[in-house]
Scaffold this motif. Structure first.
Motif, PDB file in Angstrom:
ATOM      1  N   VAL A  10       3.232  34.551 -28.168  1.00  0.00           N
ATOM      2  CA  VAL A  10       3.959  34.477 -26.892  1.00  0.00           C
ATOM      3  C   VAL A  10       3.416  33.331 -26.040  1.00  0.00           C
ATOM      4  O   VAL A  10       4.193  32.561 -25.444  1.00  0.00           O
ATOM      5  N   LEU A  11       2.101  33.187 -25.979  1.00  0.00           N
ATOM      6  CA  LEU A  11       1.512  32.100 -25.189  1.00  0.00           C
ATOM      7  C   LEU A  11       1.868  30.733 -25.769  1.00  0.00           C
ATOM      8  O   LEU A  11       2.087  29.772 -25.019  1.00  0.00           O
ATOM      9  N   ALA A  12       1.933  30.653 -27.094  1.00  0.00           N
ATOM     10  CA  ALA A  12       2.332  29.383 -27.716  1.00  0.00           C
ATOM     11  C   ALA A  12       3.774  29.038 -27.377  1.00  0.00           C
ATOM     12  O   ALA A  12       4.101  27.868 -27.085  1.00  0.00           O
ATOM     13  N   LEU A  13       4.649  30.030 -27.397  1.00  0.00           N
ATOM     14  CA  LEU A  13       6.051  29.788 -26.999  1.00  0.00           C
ATOM     15  C   LEU A  13       6.130  29.374 -25.534  1.00  0.00           C
ATOM     16  O   LEU A  13       6.937  28.502 -25.169  1.00  0.00           O
ATOM     17  N   ALA A  14       5.291  29.981 -24.685  1.00  0.00           N
ATOM     18  CA  ALA A  14       5.289  29.616 -23.276  1.00  0.00           C
ATOM     19  C   ALA A  14       4.819  28.173 -23.091  1.00  0.00           C
ATOM     20  O   ALA A  14       5.391  27.415 -22.292  1.00  0.00           O
ATOM     21  N   GLY A  15       3.772  27.784 -23.825  1.00  0.00           N
ATOM     22  CA  GLY A  15       3.298  26.400 -23.736  1.00  0.00           C
ATOM     23  C   GLY A  15       4.342  25.410 -24.209  1.00  0.00           C
ATOM     24  O   GLY A  15       4.559  24.359 -23.577  1.00  0.00           O
ATOM     25  N   ALA A  16       5.012  25.748 -25.319  1.00  0.00           N
ATOM     26  CA  ALA A  16       6.075  24.872 -25.809  1.00  0.00           C
ATOM     27  C   ALA A  16       7.224  24.802 -24.812  1.00  0.00           C
ATOM     28  O   ALA A  16       7.802  23.726 -24.576  1.00  0.00           O
ATOM     29  N   GLY A  17       7.554  25.962 -24.204  1.00  0.00           N
ATOM     30  CA  GLY A  17       8.627  25.976 -23.212  1.00  0.00           C
ATOM     31  C   GLY A  17       8.291  25.124 -22.006  1.00  0.00           C
ATOM     32  O   GLY A  17       9.174  24.443 -21.459  1.00  0.00           O
ATOM     33  N   TYR A  18       7.037  25.135 -21.568  1.00  0.00           N
ATOM     34  CA  TYR A  18       6.619  24.310 -20.423  1.00  0.00           C
ATOM     35  C   TYR A  18       6.865  22.828 -20.713  1.00  0.00           C
ATOM     36  O   TYR A  18       7.448  22.108 -19.891  1.00  0.00           O
ATOM     37  N   VAL A  19       6.436  22.391 -21.870  1.00  0.00           N
ATOM     38  CA  VAL A  19       6.569  20.963 -22.216  1.00  0.00           C
ATOM     39  C   VAL A  19       8.035  20.578 -22.362  1.00  0.00           C
ATOM     40  O   VAL A  19       8.499  19.557 -21.821  1.00  0.00           O
ATOM     41  N   ILE A  20       8.790  21.423 -23.090  1.00  0.00           N
ATOM     42  CA  ILE A  20      10.202  21.082 -23.354  1.00  0.00           C
ATOM     43  C   ILE A  20      11.014  21.089 -22.059  1.00  0.00           C
ATOM     44  O   ILE A  20      11.845  20.191 -21.826  1.00  0.00           O
ATOM     45  N   ALA A  21      10.801  22.096 -21.201  1.00  0.00           N
ATOM     46  CA  ALA A  21      11.560  22.178 -19.944  1.00  0.00           C
ATOM     47  C   ALA A  21      11.232  21.001 -19.027  1.00  0.00           C
ATOM     48  O   ALA A  21      12.118  20.446 -18.362  1.00  0.00           O
ATOM     49  N   ARG A  22      10.002  20.604 -18.996  1.00  0.00           N
ATOM     50  CA  ARG A  22       9.604  19.461 -18.169  1.00  0.00           C
ATOM     51  C   ARG A  22      10.297  18.178 -18.646  1.00  0.00           C
ATOM     52  O   ARG A  22      10.828  17.399 -17.842  1.00  0.00           O
ATOM     53  N   MET A  23      10.293  17.988 -19.960  1.00  0.00           N
ATOM     54  CA  MET A  23      10.942  16.798 -20.526  1.00  0.00           C
ATOM     55  C   MET A  23      12.457  16.863 -20.314  1.00  0.00           C
ATOM     56  O   MET A  23      13.091  15.834 -20.012  1.00  0.00           O
ATOM     57  N   ARG A  24      13.027  18.056 -20.451  1.00  0.00           N
ATOM     58  CA  ARG A  24      14.476  18.210 -20.278  1.00  0.00           C
ATOM     59  C   ARG A  24      14.896  17.911 -18.844  1.00  0.00           C
ATOM     60  O   ARG A  24      15.943  17.283 -18.609  1.00  0.00           O
ATOM     61  N   ALA A  25      14.072  18.373 -17.881  1.00  0.00           N
ATOM     62  CA  ALA A  25      14.391  18.103 -16.477  1.00  0.00           C
ATOM     63  C   ALA A  25      14.350  16.602 -16.185  1.00  0.00           C
ATOM     64  O   ALA A  25      15.244  16.058 -15.507  1.00  0.00           O
ATOM     65  N   LEU A  26      13.344  15.912 -16.675  1.00  0.00           N
ATOM     66  CA  LEU A  26      13.250  14.460 -16.466  1.00  0.00           C
ATOM     67  C   LEU A  26      14.409  13.728 -17.140  1.00  0.00           C
ATOM     68  O   LEU A  26      14.942  12.750 -16.599  1.00  0.00           O
ATOM     69  N   LYS A  27      14.795  14.210 -18.308  1.00  0.00           N
ATOM     70  CA  LYS A  27      15.912  13.568 -19.016  1.00  0.00           C
ATOM     71  C   LYS A  27      17.212  13.727 -18.241  1.00  0.00           C
ATOM     72  O   LYS A  27      18.036  12.797 -18.172  1.00  0.00           O
ATOM     73  N   SER A  28      17.405  14.925 -17.617  1.00  0.00           N
ATOM     74  CA  SER A  28      18.632  15.135 -16.847  1.00  0.00           C
ATOM     75  C   SER A  28      18.689  14.250 -15.609  1.00  0.00           C
ATOM     76  O   SER A  28      19.770  14.000 -15.068  1.00  0.00           O
ATOM     77  N   ALA A  29      17.509  13.798 -15.142  1.00  0.00           N
ATOM     78  CA  ALA A  29      17.447  12.912 -13.975  1.00  0.00           C
ATOM     79  C   ALA A  29      17.302  11.454 -14.381  1.00  0.00           C
ATOM     80  O   ALA A  29      16.947  10.606 -13.557  1.00  0.00           O
ATOM     81  N   ASN A  30      17.577  11.179 -15.674  1.00  0.00           N
ATOM     82  CA  ASN A  30      17.469   9.810 -16.201  1.00  0.00           C
ATOM     83  C   ASN A  30      16.068   9.216 -16.000  1.00  0.00           C
ATOM     84  O   ASN A  30      15.906   8.011 -15.768  1.00  0.00           O
ATOM     85  N   GLY A  31      15.082  10.100 -16.059  1.00  0.00           N
ATOM     86  CA  GLY A  31      13.705   9.645 -15.963  1.00  0.00           C
ATOM     87  C   GLY A  31      13.229   9.355 -14.564  1.00  0.00           C
ATOM     88  O   GLY A  31      12.060   8.980 -14.378  1.00  0.00           O
ATOM     89  N   ASP A  32      14.062   9.529 -13.557  1.00  0.00           N
ATOM     90  CA  ASP A  32      13.689   9.256 -12.171  1.00  0.00           C
ATOM     91  C   ASP A  32      13.365  10.576 -11.472  1.00  0.00           C
ATOM     92  O   ASP A  32      14.258  11.394 -11.218  1.00  0.00           O
ATOM     93  N   ILE A  33      12.107  10.775 -11.140  1.00  0.00           N
ATOM     94  CA  ILE A  33      11.674  12.034 -10.552  1.00  0.00           C
ATOM     95  C   ILE A  33      12.302  12.272  -9.185  1.00  0.00           C
ATOM     96  O   ILE A  33      12.434  13.407  -8.728  1.00  0.00           O
ATOM     97  N   ARG A  34      12.746  11.208  -8.525  1.00  0.00           N
ATOM     98  CA  ARG A  34      13.341  11.351  -7.203  1.00  0.00           C
ATOM     99  C   ARG A  34      14.693  12.041  -7.240  1.00  0.00           C
ATOM    100  O   ARG A  34      15.188  12.544  -6.231  1.00  0.00           O
ATOM    101  N   ASN A  35      15.328  12.075  -8.418  1.00  0.00           N
ATOM    102  CA  ASN A  35      16.625  12.746  -8.550  1.00  0.00           C
ATOM    103  C   ASN A  35      16.505  14.243  -8.811  1.00  0.00           C
ATOM    104  O   ASN A  35      17.510  14.947  -8.895  1.00  0.00           O
ATOM    105  N   LEU A  36      15.273  14.715  -8.983  1.00  0.00           N
ATOM    106  CA  LEU A  36      15.052  16.132  -9.246  1.00  0.00           C
ATOM    107  C   LEU A  36      14.932  16.915  -7.942  1.00  0.00           C
ATOM    108  O   LEU A  36      14.383  16.415  -6.961  1.00  0.00           O
ATOM    109  N   HIS A  37      15.425  18.163  -7.949  1.00  0.00           N
ATOM    110  CA  HIS A  37      15.249  19.020  -6.784  1.00  0.00           C
ATOM    111  C   HIS A  37      13.783  19.397  -6.600  1.00  0.00           C
ATOM    112  O   HIS A  37      13.283  19.487  -5.475  1.00  0.00           O
ATOM    113  N   SER A  38      13.082  19.653  -7.704  1.00  0.00           N
ATOM    114  CA  SER A  38      11.689  20.092  -7.664  1.00  0.00           C
ATOM    115  C   SER A  38      10.845  19.176  -8.537  1.00  0.00           C
ATOM    116  O   SER A  38      11.373  18.373  -9.325  1.00  0.00           O
TER     117      SER A  38
END
Length: 487
Positions: A10-38
């Motif tokens: 479970v902890l390994a899945l959580a760690g993988a989820g943290y990394v993937i979600a972070r990368m997915r959020a940046l990708k949705s903002a075209n790599g610009d952190i200023r376009n993210l809500h959080s």
């Protein structure tokens, strides 16, 4: 799957989820952190929380509910003929559970094979001996009916563990998928994470309450079983403590309760004056250099294991008292084990509990109160006696209460320093024992846990709980009274 590996998964899945979600959020903002809500870390934390919290919550609930369910199923397999006079179905079920746990341990140690453990026609005498060879406590006869129930309990528990592993992993994966699907640049991840953290903090704060409730309910349940087997009038009315697992026991609590109160009283006679005077000196008279090493030196006493204090009582305090009050002295003491021996050693152990807390609360008294006293012409000792100590009294009462609770619950110092004699006596040079020491003796060894002689330990524990609760209520009354007077 072993429980440890399930948690690691479970902890390994959580760690993988943290990394993937972070990368997915940046990708949705075209790599610009200023376009993210959080911030990106919030998106990763949201995924980790959605993986961990549901999975571990179900895991905890499952681990609590599984024994109850398995016990209810197996209980129906126990015939009425197995429930002897003075026993109950719950007590026999506890024996079945211990047998099942013993079989698991014997299989793990290689004393018996899994096929032998599951053999419904196994010789109960041979199986009992193998359990003893594996170091398991066998408190009663393992009958064929109990063996069949224990084997059924093992099968149900193993199946439940496998289903639990599947359910927990599926929940973790579902939480990961859920978090990844909502991860995009406009998702309010920070708000979600903060709400989740607040919920976790509330749950953590509730654990203490739920734990206390569970302890009390456990004590009440087993105490009720005891009083069904042994009359409460004898428990509270008898002045004799003479347990016998062969029958004919006299289980009066008063000798144990008197020993507990007497030894605690002697300990407090040592700890409270010394601790309080040390706190007054450190807070009001000692310089910074003296305080810098004297206070830590006092607090070191709190870190010494109680078994060491017990050895100190047996090898040092006892012989010194014997030389002063024994045959070579006044002739009052006839052995090293006595109330005074345990009380002095326990009092030394309690000194830091009183001194450290009292020192902190005395230092918390506003300096303006001292200055006002000095301005009216009071001396330093008068200021301490008439201003500082009354203002600090609620905290000092709390420190003494903590020391009292610690003294009442002490075991090893009593066993080594005071002996095991249950008696009613005012002589501090005689050996006595306490409630906690007898709880240990009644629940250790190859004792029949379905007997009143073992279940009396829970009644003793319940009595201690009520005693400490009464002390807390009394201390609260004193604290409120003096707060009204000096605030």
């Amino acid at each position: 799957m072993p429980l440890l590996w399930l948690i690691v998964t479970v902890l390994a899945l959580a760690g993988a989820g943290y990394v993937i979600a972070r990368m997915r959020a940046l990708k949705s903002a075209n790599g610009d952190i200023r376009n993210l809500h959080s911030l990106p870390s919030y998106y990763g934390s949201n995924a980790a929380i959605k993986v961990i919290v549901p999975a571990l919550l179900v895991l905890v609930i499952w681990l609590i509910a599984q024994p109850l369910y398995v016990g209810s199923v197996v209980s129906g397999m126990i015939p009425d003929s197995e429930i002897g006079e003075g026993s109950s179905r719950d007590l026999v079920l506890a024996e079945v559970s211990r047998t099942a746990d013993g079989i698991d341990a014997a299989v793990a140690q290689g004393v018996m094979s899994e096929a032998q453990a599951r053999d419904g026609g196994a010789d109960v005498e041979v199986l009992t001996q193998r359990l003893k060879d594996a170091g398991q406590i066998v408190t009663g006869a393992v009958t064929p009916a109990k063996l069949a129930a224990a084997q059924r309990m093992r099968v149900l528990a193993d199946t439940a563990r496998q289903v639990m592993a599947v359910v927990v992993i599926l929940l973790a994966v579902a939480g990961l998928v859920w978090a990844l699907r909502e991860t995009e640049k406009d998702f309010r991840a920070r708000n979600t994470v903060e709400r989740s953290i607040r919920g976790l903090l509330i749950a953590a704060a509730s654990i203490a309450i739920l734990t206390t409730l569970g302890i009390v309910l456990s004590l009440i349940g087993n105490t009720m079983h005891f009083f069904r087997l042994y009359p409460a009038s004898e428990f509270f009315g008898s002045l004799t403590w003479a347990p016998s697992f062969g029958g004919g026991s006299q289980l009066g609590i008063w000798p144990l309760l008197w020993g507990t109160i007497y030894i605690s009283f002697v300990a407090l006679l040592v700890a409270v004056p010394v601790g309080l005077f040390a706190a007054i000196y450190l807070s009001e008279y000692a310089g910074s250099k003296m305080r810098s090493w004297a206070k830590p030196a006092l607090e070191v006493l709190a870190g010494i294991p109680t078994i060491v204090y017990g050895l100190f009582a047996l090898l040092t305090v006892g012989p010194i008292l014997l030389s002063v009050f024994g045959n070579d002295g006044l002739g009052w003491m006839h052995g090293t084990r006595a109330v005074l021996t345990a009380g002095i050693a326990m009092g030394i152990m309690l000194i830091p509990f009183v001194s450290s807390l009292s020192d902190d609360i005395i230092n918390a008294v506003p300096q303006a109160m001292r200055d006002g006293s000095y301005g009216l012409g009071a001396t330093k000792s008068e200021t301490i006696r008439q201003v500082v100590l009354p203002a600090a009294l609620p905290g000092i009462v709390g420190a003494v209460l903590l020391a009292t609770s610690r003294a009442i619950g002490e075991t090893m110092i009593v066993v080594l320093g005071a002996g095991a004699a249950a008696r009613l006596s005012l002589n501090p040079f005689e050996a006595m024992t306490t409630v906690t020491a007898k709880i240990v003796s009644q629940l250790t060894g190859d004792n029949d846990f379905a007997s009143p002689e073992a279940l009396v330990a829970f009644a003793l524990g319940m009595t201690l709980f009520v005693l400490t609760l009464g002390l807390n209520v009394f201390a609260l009354f004193i604290v409120r009274k003096y707060r009204e007077q000096y605030e």
